[in-house]
Scaffold this active site. Structure first.
Site, mmCIF file in Angstrom:
data_model
loop_
_atom_site.group_PDB
_atom_site.id
_atom_site.type_symbol
_atom_site.label_atom_id
_atom_site.label_comp_id
_atom_site.label_asym_id
_atom_site.label_seq_id
_atom_site.Cartn_x
_atom_site.Cartn_y
_atom_site.Cartn_z
ATOM 1 N N SER A 108 72.706 56.355 -24.772
ATOM 2 C CA SER A 108 72.912 55.024 -24.200
ATOM 3 C C SER A 108 73.663 55.058 -22.871
ATOM 4 O O SER A 108 73.435 54.215 -22.011
ATOM 5 C CB SER A 108 73.634 54.119 -25.198
ATOM 6 N N GLU A 133 61.903 65.453 -20.162
ATOM 7 C CA GLU A 133 61.465 64.677 -19.008
ATOM 8 C C GLU A 133 62.479 63.569 -18.824
ATOM 9 O O GLU A 133 62.707 62.782 -19.747
ATOM 10 C CB GLU A 133 60.068 64.110 -19.240
#
Length: 184
Positions: A108, A133
């Site tokens: 987060s 990625e």
């Protein structure tokens, strides 16, 4: 299928070397956290990055990927250009048990900055460093810190073992030791 807790993760790492290196508790002081959490493991990003560039005007093609589309960087910090992304790898090496599948979600702290980490599931009996990625969806350059947390892996144990594991089918990304580009 059940989500596995911290106790199970520690046991698998001690007995079967499921994650190496392994942190038995969450490390938080002065860093983006990593290590065991209640129901997962916060993985770290290594200091190796492949930054996408369009200097050559190439088209990204998963069937015919051109490595010239990337610039290599080995550094403690990586700056991702606006609306771009990099490939990286985990600091941790994984050995996934046969009856387990993982799901990985970005942390987060990064997500709140518009930085999204995408990792495909680790299939039963997959082994290796995971290729990550990391997208910068913001209109500004974004900073990624090597050797700190980047995403959380959740471990799901199946009710019964699969008939064919990733190792059985000799998966093309088995035992990868570096950032691995797309393979057909």
């Amino acid at each position: 299928m059940g989500l596995k807790a911290d106790r199970w993760i520690r046991e698998q790492c001690r007995k079967h070397r499921m994650i190496e290196p392994f942190e038995e508790a969450q490390v938080r002081d002065g860093v983006i956290s990593y290590g065991v959490s209640s129901y997962g493991y916060d993985i770290r990003v290594a200091d190796e990055f492949k930054i996408f560039t369009n200097v050559w005007g190439n088209t990204v093609d998963p069937k015919a990927f051109d490595p010239k589309s990337l610039v290599d960087l080995k550094a403690p910090v990586c700056i991702i250009p606006p609306n771009s992304f990099v490939l990286a790898r985990t600091l941790e090496y994984f050995r996934i048990p046969r009856g387990v599948l993982t799901i990985c979600l970005g942390k987060s702290t990064y997500a709140r900055c518009g930085i999204i980490t995408n990792v495909t599931p680790f299939e039963p009996e997959w082994e290796g460093f995971a290729t990550l990625e990391i997208s910068n969806t913001s209109p500004q350059p974004a900073r990624i810190y090597a050797n700190e947390g980047i995403a959380q892996v959740l471990f799901l144990e199946a009710d019964e073992p699969c008939e064919v594991s990733y190792a059985d089918k000799k998966g093309k990304y088995q035992k990868q030791t570096s950032i691995t580009l797309p393979k057909l």
